[in-house]
Design a protein around this motif. Sequence first.
Motif, PDB file in Angstrom:
ATOM      1  N   HIS A  18       0.827  -1.213   0.000  1.00  0.00           N
ATOM      2  CA  HIS A  18       0.000   0.000   0.000  1.00  0.00           C
ATOM      3  C   HIS A  18       0.860   1.262   0.000  1.00  0.00           C
ATOM      4  CE1 HIS A  18      -2.173   3.238   2.227  1.00  0.00           C
ATOM      5  NE2 HIS A  18      -3.072   2.989   1.291  1.00  0.00           N
ATOM      6  N   GLY A  19       1.785   1.354   0.935  1.00  0.00           N
ATOM      7  CA  GLY A  19       2.626   2.545   1.032  1.00  0.00           C
ATOM      8  C   GLY A  19       3.487   2.762  -0.197  1.00  0.00           C
ATOM      9  N   HIS A  20       4.024   1.683  -0.739  1.00  0.00           N
ATOM     10  CA  HIS A  20       4.876   1.815  -1.923  1.00  0.00           C
ATOM     11  C   HIS A  20       4.093   2.359  -3.117  1.00  0.00           C
ATOM     12  CE1 HIS A  20       8.488  -0.013  -0.248  1.00  0.00           C
ATOM     13  NE2 HIS A  20       7.683  -0.857   0.365  1.00  0.00           N
ATOM     14  N   LEU A  21       2.900   1.807  -3.345  1.00  0.00           N
ATOM     15  CA  LEU A  21       2.101   2.257  -4.489  1.00  0.00           C
ATOM     16  C   LEU A  21       1.606   3.684  -4.296  1.00  0.00           C
ATOM     17  CD1 LEU A  21       0.021  -0.901  -5.447  1.00  0.00           C
ATOM     18  CD2 LEU A  21       2.215  -0.121  -6.358  1.00  0.00           C
ATOM     19  N   MET A  22       1.130   4.003  -3.094  1.00  0.00           N
ATOM     20  CA  MET A  22       0.627   5.352  -2.838  1.00  0.00           C
ATOM     21  C   MET A  22       1.750   6.383  -2.966  1.00  0.00           C
ATOM     22  SD  MET A  22      -2.599   5.067  -2.444  1.00  0.00           S
ATOM     23  CE  MET A  22      -3.122   6.628  -1.766  1.00  0.00           C
ATOM     24  N   ASP A  23       2.887   6.112  -2.356  1.00  0.00           N
ATOM     25  CA  ASP A  23       3.986   7.076  -2.372  1.00  0.00           C
ATOM     26  C   ASP A  23       4.561   7.275  -3.774  1.00  0.00           C
ATOM     27  OD1 ASP A  23       3.580   7.276   0.330  1.00  0.00           O
ATOM     28  OD2 ASP A  23       5.366   6.128   0.885  1.00  0.00           O
ATOM     29  N   ALA A  24       4.468   6.242  -4.603  1.00  0.00           N
ATOM     30  CA  ALA A  24       4.958   6.335  -5.983  1.00  0.00           C
ATOM     31  C   ALA A  24       3.903   6.919  -6.919  1.00  0.00           C
ATOM     32  CB  ALA A  24       5.396   4.954  -6.477  1.00  0.00           C
ATOM     33  N   GLY A  25       2.701   7.159  -6.392  1.00  0.00           N
ATOM     34  CA  GLY A  25       1.627   7.687  -7.222  1.00  0.00           C
ATOM     35  C   GLY A  25       1.091   6.680  -8.230  1.00  0.00           C
ATOM     36  N   GLU A  26       1.259   5.410  -7.938  1.00  0.00           N
ATOM     37  CA  GLU A  26       0.806   4.361  -8.854  1.00  0.00           C
ATOM     38  C   GLU A  26      -0.654   4.008  -8.550  1.00  0.00           C
ATOM     39  OE1 GLU A  26       3.640   1.290  -9.936  1.00  0.00           O
ATOM     40  OE2 GLU A  26       5.173   2.377  -8.797  1.00  0.00           O
ATOM     41  N   LEU A  27      -1.502   5.003  -8.719  1.00  0.00           N
ATOM     42  CA  LEU A  27      -2.904   4.874  -8.331  1.00  0.00           C
ATOM     43  C   LEU A  27      -3.694   3.955  -9.252  1.00  0.00           C
ATOM     44  CD1 LEU A  27      -3.489   8.605  -7.382  1.00  0.00           C
ATOM     45  CD2 LEU A  27      -2.877   6.700  -5.878  1.00  0.00           C
ATOM     46  N   ASP A  28      -3.188   3.691 -10.440  1.00  0.00           N
ATOM     47  CA  ASP A  28      -3.860   2.761 -11.348  1.00  0.00           C
ATOM     48  C   ASP A  28      -3.613   1.307 -10.960  1.00  0.00           C
ATOM     49  OD1 ASP A  28      -5.071   4.685 -12.942  1.00  0.00           O
ATOM     50  OD2 ASP A  28      -3.272   4.922 -14.179  1.00  0.00           O
ATOM     51  N   ARG A  29      -2.832   1.091  -9.910  1.00  0.00           N
ATOM     52  CA  ARG A  29      -2.549  -0.274  -9.443  1.00  0.00           C
ATOM     53  C   ARG A  29      -3.312  -0.617  -8.166  1.00  0.00           C
ATOM     54  NH1 ARG A  29       3.744  -1.101  -9.232  1.00  0.00           N
ATOM     55  NH2 ARG A  29       3.029  -3.173  -8.612  1.00  0.00           N
ATOM     56  N   MET A  30      -4.313   0.181  -7.809  1.00  0.00           N
ATOM     57  CA  MET A  30      -5.071  -0.060  -6.579  1.00  0.00           C
ATOM     58  C   MET A  30      -5.728  -1.438  -6.559  1.00  0.00           C
ATOM     59  SD  MET A  30      -4.624   2.575  -4.564  1.00  0.00           S
ATOM     60  CE  MET A  30      -2.945   2.470  -5.168  1.00  0.00           C
ATOM     61  N   LEU A  61      -6.108  11.784  -5.584  1.00  0.00           N
ATOM     62  CA  LEU A  61      -5.842  12.872  -6.534  1.00  0.00           C
ATOM     63  C   LEU A  61      -6.379  14.196  -6.008  1.00  0.00           C
ATOM     64  CD1 LEU A  61      -6.586  11.048  -9.912  1.00  0.00           C
ATOM     65  CD2 LEU A  61      -4.345  11.772  -9.037  1.00  0.00           C
ATOM     66  N   ALA A  62      -7.552  14.157  -5.377  1.00  0.00           N
ATOM     67  CA  ALA A  62      -8.151  15.378  -4.841  1.00  0.00           C
ATOM     68  C   ALA A  62      -7.314  15.969  -3.710  1.00  0.00           C
ATOM     69  CB  ALA A  62      -9.577  15.096  -4.360  1.00  0.00           C
ATOM     70  N   LEU A  63      -6.657  15.108  -2.927  1.00  0.00           N
ATOM     71  CA  LEU A  63      -5.798  15.609  -1.845  1.00  0.00           C
ATOM     72  C   LEU A  63      -4.564  16.313  -2.392  1.00  0.00           C
ATOM     73  CD1 LEU A  63      -5.795  12.857   0.919  1.00  0.00           C
ATOM     74  CD2 LEU A  63      -6.618  15.205   1.109  1.00  0.00           C
ATOM     75  N   GLY A  64      -4.102  15.862  -3.532  1.00  0.00           N
ATOM     76  CA  GLY A  64      -2.946  16.503  -4.166  1.00  0.00           C
ATOM     77  C   GLY A  64      -1.753  16.577  -3.232  1.00  0.00           C
ATOM     78  N   ASP A  65      -1.231  17.787  -3.044  1.00  0.00           N
ATOM     79  CA  ASP A  65      -0.035  17.986  -2.224  1.00  0.00           C
ATOM     80  C   ASP A  65      -0.272  17.755  -0.739  1.00  0.00           C
ATOM     81  OD1 ASP A  65       1.449  18.559  -4.452  1.00  0.00           O
ATOM     82  OD2 ASP A  65       1.330  20.743  -4.219  1.00  0.00           O
ATOM     83  N   ARG A  66      -1.508  17.553  -0.346  1.00  0.00           N
ATOM     84  CA  ARG A  66      -1.793  17.263   1.068  1.00  0.00           C
ATOM     85  C   ARG A  66      -1.626  15.777   1.387  1.00  0.00           C
ATOM     86  NH1 ARG A  66      -7.369  18.881   1.966  1.00  0.00           N
ATOM     87  NH2 ARG A  66      -7.520  18.641  -0.277  1.00  0.00           N
ATOM     88  N   ASN A  67      -1.350  14.954   0.362  1.00  0.00           N
ATOM     89  CA  ASN A  67      -1.044  13.548   0.610  1.00  0.00           C
ATOM     90  C   ASN A  67       0.287  13.439   1.342  1.00  0.00           C
ATOM     91  OD1 ASN A  67      -2.929  11.569  -0.736  1.00  0.00           O
ATOM     92  ND2 ASN A  67      -2.574  12.975  -2.449  1.00  0.00           N
ATOM     93  N   PRO A  68       0.419  12.450   2.227  1.00  0.00           N
ATOM     94  CA  PRO A  68       1.738  12.230   2.832  1.00  0.00           C
ATOM     95  C   PRO A  68       2.775  11.907   1.761  1.00  0.00           C
ATOM     96  CG  PRO A  68       0.049  11.008   4.012  1.00  0.00           C
ATOM     97  CD  PRO A  68      -0.594  11.536   2.758  1.00  0.00           C
ATOM     98  N   VAL A  69       4.011  12.304   2.008  1.00  0.00           N
ATOM     99  CA  VAL A  69       5.095  11.930   1.093  1.00  0.00           C
ATOM    100  C   VAL A  69       5.612  10.539   1.427  1.00  0.00           C
ATOM    101  CG1 VAL A  69       5.777  14.302   0.617  1.00  0.00           C
ATOM    102  CG2 VAL A  69       6.887  13.062   2.482  1.00  0.00           C
TER     103      VAL A  69
END
Length: 133
Positions: A18-30, A61-69
């Motif tokens: 989960h963390g790897h995909l989210m942090d890499a922005g690989e949202l199409d792999r959910m 996507l809506a959170l944009g820059d407010r997502n954790p890094v």
Amino acid sequence: MTLSAEDKLAVHELIALHGHLMDAGELDRMDELFAVDVVYDVTAFGAGELHGCEAIKQAALALGDRNPVGHHVTNVYVIEDADGTVRAVSKGIGINSNGSVGSVVYEDIVRREAAGWRIAYRKVKPRRAPLRP
């Protein structure tokens, strides 16, 4: 079903992914993380329940820059209920771009599907206060 060591390891790997995909922005792999009918409960953050992978992607996507890094998961505990429901509880630490840190508890229900283990339900609970016995 009795969980094998391999099953428990697969659930640990799923939660770590989960963390790897989210942090890499690989949202199409959910779909590698979540069941098609997943319910992602972020009610405690004012966002209600998200239904399906597309809703999770759109919320990120809506959170944009407010997502954790950085999403970091620790203390994963996997149990099987008497009725066969498999639950995983873990701690999440989020590092934000401004250097602030947040802590959550993930309460998951996972199930084995044809493609492997997937999160069918996730409740994200913020940790905002220290232990007060």
